[in-house]
Design a protein around this motif. Structure first.
Motif, PDB file in Angstrom:
ATOM      1  N   GLU A  65       0.837  -1.204   0.000  1.00  0.00           N
ATOM      2  CA  GLU A  65       0.000   0.000   0.000  1.00  0.00           C
ATOM      3  C   GLU A  65       0.869   1.251   0.000  1.00  0.00           C
ATOM      4  O   GLU A  65       1.601   1.528   0.952  1.00  0.00           O
ATOM      5  CB  GLU A  65      -0.937   0.033   1.206  1.00  0.00           C
ATOM      6  CG  GLU A  65      -1.885   1.224   1.159  1.00  0.00           C
ATOM      7  CD  GLU A  65      -2.944   1.198   2.246  1.00  0.00           C
ATOM      8  OE1 GLU A  65      -3.070   2.202   2.977  1.00  0.00           O
ATOM      9  OE2 GLU A  65      -3.650   0.168   2.366  1.00  0.00           O
ATOM     10  N   GLY A  66       0.791   2.006  -1.088  1.00  0.00           N
ATOM     11  CA  GLY A  66       1.521   3.255  -1.188  1.00  0.00           C
ATOM     12  C   GLY A  66       0.673   4.430  -0.740  1.00  0.00           C
ATOM     13  O   GLY A  66      -0.438   4.254  -0.232  1.00  0.00           O
ATOM     14  N   ASP A  67       1.189   5.638  -0.983  1.00  0.00           N
ATOM     15  CA  ASP A  67       0.462   6.838  -0.538  1.00  0.00           C
ATOM     16  C   ASP A  67       0.356   7.877  -1.657  1.00  0.00           C
ATOM     17  O   ASP A  67       0.290   9.070  -1.404  1.00  0.00           O
ATOM     18  CB  ASP A  67       1.137   7.446   0.696  1.00  0.00           C
ATOM     19  CG  ASP A  67       2.582   7.854   0.430  1.00  0.00           C
ATOM     20  OD1 ASP A  67       3.021   7.810  -0.748  1.00  0.00           O
ATOM     21  OD2 ASP A  67       3.285   8.218   1.388  1.00  0.00           O
ATOM     22  N   GLY A  87       6.000   4.539  -4.479  1.00  0.00           N
ATOM     23  CA  GLY A  87       6.069   3.662  -5.642  1.00  0.00           C
ATOM     24  C   GLY A  87       7.428   2.991  -5.749  1.00  0.00           C
ATOM     25  O   GLY A  87       7.533   1.797  -6.057  1.00  0.00           O
ATOM     26  N   TYR A  88       8.470   3.775  -5.468  1.00  0.00           N
ATOM     27  CA  TYR A  88       9.838   3.238  -5.490  1.00  0.00           C
ATOM     28  C   TYR A  88      10.014   2.175  -4.410  1.00  0.00           C
ATOM     29  O   TYR A  88      10.495   1.068  -4.671  1.00  0.00           O
ATOM     30  CB  TYR A  88      10.840   4.372  -5.288  1.00  0.00           C
ATOM     31  CG  TYR A  88      12.260   3.898  -5.115  1.00  0.00           C
ATOM     32  CD1 TYR A  88      13.098   3.710  -6.212  1.00  0.00           C
ATOM     33  CD2 TYR A  88      12.771   3.609  -3.847  1.00  0.00           C
ATOM     34  CE1 TYR A  88      14.391   3.247  -6.053  1.00  0.00           C
ATOM     35  CE2 TYR A  88      14.063   3.154  -3.678  1.00  0.00           C
ATOM     36  CZ  TYR A  88      14.873   2.977  -4.782  1.00  0.00           C
ATOM     37  OH  TYR A  88      16.154   2.513  -4.623  1.00  0.00           O
ATOM     38  N   TYR A 131      -0.549   6.829 -11.203  1.00  0.00           N
ATOM     39  CA  TYR A 131       0.497   7.297 -12.113  1.00  0.00           C
ATOM     40  C   TYR A 131       1.761   7.755 -11.380  1.00  0.00           C
ATOM     41  O   TYR A 131       2.883   7.390 -11.758  1.00  0.00           O
ATOM     42  CB  TYR A 131      -0.037   8.429 -12.986  1.00  0.00           C
ATOM     43  CG  TYR A 131       0.998   8.983 -13.939  1.00  0.00           C
ATOM     44  CD1 TYR A 131       1.394   8.264 -15.058  1.00  0.00           C
ATOM     45  CD2 TYR A 131       1.599  10.219 -13.698  1.00  0.00           C
ATOM     46  CE1 TYR A 131       2.361   8.747 -15.924  1.00  0.00           C
ATOM     47  CE2 TYR A 131       2.555  10.713 -14.559  1.00  0.00           C
ATOM     48  CZ  TYR A 131       2.934   9.985 -15.672  1.00  0.00           C
ATOM     49  OH  TYR A 131       3.895  10.476 -16.516  1.00  0.00           O
ATOM     50  N   ASN A 132       1.614   8.569 -10.329  1.00  0.00           N
ATOM     51  CA  ASN A 132       2.791   9.059  -9.609  1.00  0.00           C
ATOM     52  C   ASN A 132       3.612   7.911  -9.041  1.00  0.00           C
ATOM     53  O   ASN A 132       4.848   7.907  -9.104  1.00  0.00           O
ATOM     54  CB  ASN A 132       2.367  10.008  -8.478  1.00  0.00           C
ATOM     55  CG  ASN A 132       1.952  11.366  -8.985  1.00  0.00           C
ATOM     56  OD1 ASN A 132       2.293  11.749 -10.096  1.00  0.00           O
ATOM     57  ND2 ASN A 132       1.214  12.096  -8.179  1.00  0.00           N
ATOM     58  N   MET A 133       2.942   6.920  -8.464  1.00  0.00           N
ATOM     59  CA  MET A 133       3.661   5.770  -7.913  1.00  0.00           C
ATOM     60  C   MET A 133       4.332   4.959  -9.019  1.00  0.00           C
ATOM     61  O   MET A 133       5.392   4.356  -8.812  1.00  0.00           O
ATOM     62  CB  MET A 133       2.716   4.898  -7.087  1.00  0.00           C
ATOM     63  CG  MET A 133       2.204   5.592  -5.822  1.00  0.00           C
ATOM     64  SD  MET A 133       1.345   4.507  -4.656  1.00  0.00           S
ATOM     65  CE  MET A 133      -0.096   4.000  -5.598  1.00  0.00           C
ATOM     66  N   ALA A 134       3.727   4.975 -10.214  1.00  0.00           N
ATOM     67  CA  ALA A 134       4.333   4.263 -11.344  1.00  0.00           C
ATOM     68  C   ALA A 134       5.662   4.886 -11.742  1.00  0.00           C
ATOM     69  O   ALA A 134       6.591   4.179 -12.156  1.00  0.00           O
ATOM     70  CB  ALA A 134       3.366   4.263 -12.533  1.00  0.00           C
ATOM     71  N   ILE A 135       5.777   6.211 -11.613  1.00  0.00           N
ATOM     72  CA  ILE A 135       7.053   6.875 -11.910  1.00  0.00           C
ATOM     73  C   ILE A 135       8.123   6.386 -10.936  1.00  0.00           C
ATOM     74  O   ILE A 135       9.276   6.128 -11.319  1.00  0.00           O
ATOM     75  CB  ILE A 135       6.909   8.406 -11.811  1.00  0.00           C
ATOM     76  CG1 ILE A 135       5.885   8.917 -12.837  1.00  0.00           C
ATOM     77  CG2 ILE A 135       8.253   9.085 -12.025  1.00  0.00           C
ATOM     78  CD1 ILE A 135       6.215   8.612 -14.263  1.00  0.00           C
ATOM     79  N   GLY A 136       7.745   6.231  -9.668  1.00  0.00           N
ATOM     80  CA  GLY A 136       8.684   5.687  -8.682  1.00  0.00           C
ATOM     81  C   GLY A 136       9.099   4.270  -9.015  1.00  0.00           C
ATOM     82  O   GLY A 136      10.257   3.876  -8.828  1.00  0.00           O
ATOM     83  N   ALA A 137       8.157   3.472  -9.535  1.00  0.00           N
ATOM     84  CA  ALA A 137       8.466   2.095  -9.932  1.00  0.00           C
ATOM     85  C   ALA A 137       9.491   2.080 -11.066  1.00  0.00           C
ATOM     86  O   ALA A 137      10.449   1.293 -11.048  1.00  0.00           O
ATOM     87  CB  ALA A 137       7.187   1.387 -10.365  1.00  0.00           C
ATOM     88  N   LEU A 138       9.319   2.972 -12.037  1.00  0.00           N
ATOM     89  CA  LEU A 138      10.263   3.046 -13.151  1.00  0.00           C
ATOM     90  C   LEU A 138      11.658   3.434 -12.666  1.00  0.00           C
ATOM     91  O   LEU A 138      12.671   2.932 -13.174  1.00  0.00           O
ATOM     92  CB  LEU A 138       9.760   4.056 -14.187  1.00  0.00           C
ATOM     93  CG  LEU A 138       8.521   3.631 -14.986  1.00  0.00           C
ATOM     94  CD1 LEU A 138       7.997   4.810 -15.815  1.00  0.00           C
ATOM     95  CD2 LEU A 138       8.835   2.451 -15.896  1.00  0.00           C
ATOM     96  N   HIS A 159       0.308   0.045 -15.380  1.00  0.00           N
ATOM     97  CA  HIS A 159      -0.084   1.100 -14.432  1.00  0.00           C
ATOM     98  C   HIS A 159      -1.199   1.950 -15.026  1.00  0.00           C
ATOM     99  O   HIS A 159      -1.532   1.851 -16.208  1.00  0.00           O
ATOM    100  CB  HIS A 159       1.116   1.987 -14.087  1.00  0.00           C
ATOM    101  CG  HIS A 159       1.674   2.751 -15.252  1.00  0.00           C
ATOM    102  ND1 HIS A 159       1.245   4.017 -15.591  1.00  0.00           N
ATOM    103  CD2 HIS A 159       2.627   2.424 -16.162  1.00  0.00           C
ATOM    104  CE1 HIS A 159       1.924   4.440 -16.651  1.00  0.00           C
ATOM    105  NE2 HIS A 159       2.768   3.485 -17.023  1.00  0.00           N
ATOM    106  N   TYR A 160      -1.779   2.795 -14.192  1.00  0.00           N
ATOM    107  CA  TYR A 160      -2.747   3.788 -14.657  1.00  0.00           C
ATOM    108  C   TYR A 160      -2.001   4.961 -15.259  1.00  0.00           C
ATOM    109  O   TYR A 160      -0.940   5.353 -14.785  1.00  0.00           O
ATOM    110  CB  TYR A 160      -3.627   4.271 -13.504  1.00  0.00           C
ATOM    111  CG  TYR A 160      -4.889   3.456 -13.366  1.00  0.00           C
ATOM    112  CD1 TYR A 160      -6.095   3.907 -13.876  1.00  0.00           C
ATOM    113  CD2 TYR A 160      -4.863   2.209 -12.751  1.00  0.00           C
ATOM    114  CE1 TYR A 160      -7.253   3.149 -13.770  1.00  0.00           C
ATOM    115  CE2 TYR A 160      -6.010   1.444 -12.631  1.00  0.00           C
ATOM    116  CZ  TYR A 160      -7.206   1.927 -13.144  1.00  0.00           C
ATOM    117  OH  TYR A 160      -8.345   1.162 -13.043  1.00  0.00           O
TER     118      TYR A 160
END
Length: 326
Positions: free
Chosen positions: A214-216, A222-223, A242-249, A267-268
């Protein structure tokens, strides 16, 4: 300055026809075209204040929302504003952060400005006071929350089905351990998306594990979520924001993981199809501007036909892109 009589004379129609046209009523197509052309030629400007007094309207729509700064929110607002302006209405926007009292104050503020209708854009549900909505005497349209449908028309997005479709695709192409980064679960939308992932796992006869984090909504979460899930051995990852997806990348980049080779990723997103990433990833794209346009259209319909009683619940579908077999 041209008057409504000048418009009627140039168009060759009655004063009543021009009045009905300006009030959004349907006329014969030929007459509507003549009136529109006359308005353009005369550069006719309608006196909105006088019109409002006569019709007991302010020709404004109130919008209450708590996600103004997000791309999703801004595109929804753009859609609302587009349709409102095309129909001679202005948009009175009031944002809030949290707290029931603050929301009540914002609603009171909009109602004191005599808005003709209220669109409530919800991203959380903890503050909803349905008794407050019951007391409002103008049409209400809510976005993203089904609990208001007894008091307001509601527009929902089929997020659960979209996520279920993506996770089911990962299962079909052989992934046995799938990661999912969710948003905080007090949010109706976040709950729906996670339910979609869980339903995909529950509906398969294969042995598949869903690892969740669970992210925020931040890139940092995301990272951190991606780092944890990769260390747990997931071979596919879906991020619900979307913001958390940037952290994943950023995490993939740091670890040297290649999307489509080392890990499947989805991701969304809120970009048009032509602006999508060239990476072999799956994106779920909500119809953001269309949501706003639909909300405004329903609102205008309610304002012009106040005798309508049955509440509408509209379920809109996302667009799922990039879902190809690996």
């Amino acid at each position: 300055m041209a008057s409504i009589r000048d418009v009627a004379k140039l168009a060759g129609v009655s004063l009543g026809s021009v009045s009905r046209y300006l009030n959004g009523q349907q006329l014969k197509q030929a007459n509507m075209e003549k009136i529109a052309q006359a308005i353009q030629e005369l550069d006719y400007k309608e006196n909105i204040i006088a019109k409002g007094l006569k019709n007991n309207r302010s020709f404004s729509i109130g919008l209450l929302m708590n996600s103004i700064s997000s791309r999703f929110g801004s595109e929804v607002v753009s859609g609302i504003e587009k349709v409102a302006e095309e129909n001679g209405y202005s948009l009175l926007l009031s944002g809030f952060s949290s707290g029931t009292q603050k929301v009540d104050e914002k609603i009171d503020y909009l109602m004191k400005h005599s808005v003709d209708g209220l669109i409530v854009f919800l991203s959380g549900e903890e503050w909803i006071d349905l008794t407050k909505l019951e007391k409002i005497q103008v049409p209400i349209v809510s976005l993203n929350y089904p609990g208001t449908q007894q008091h307001a028309d509601a527009i929902l997005i089929n997020d659960r089905q979209s996520v279920r479709e993506v996770i089911s695709h990962y299962i079909q192409i052989g992934h046995k351990k799938i990661g999912y980064i969710s948003a905080p679960q007090e949010d109706y939308t976040a709950k729906e998306r996670l339910l979609g992932a869980k339903e995909a796992i529950e509906s398969t006869t294969q042995s598949v594990i869903l690892e969740t984090y669970e992210g925020d909504y931040t890139r940092k979460s995301g990272y951190l979520g991606t780092k944890q899930l990769v260390e747990q051995g997931v071979t596919a990852l879906f991020v619900s924001n979307y913001n958390m997806a940037i952290g994943a990348l950023e995490c993939f980049n740091q670890k040297g993981l290649i999307i489509g080779q080392d890990i499947a990723f989805g991701h969304y997103d809120y970009l048009a199809q032509g602006e999508q990433s060239i990476l072999p990833q799956i994106t779920i794209n909500p119809p953001t501007e269309k949501i706003g346009e639909t909300a405004a259209a329903i609102m205008l319909e309610r304002i012009k036909q106040p005798s309508m009683h049955e509440k509408k619940v509209i379920l809109m579908n996302n667009e799922v892109l990039g879902m190809v077999h690996e």
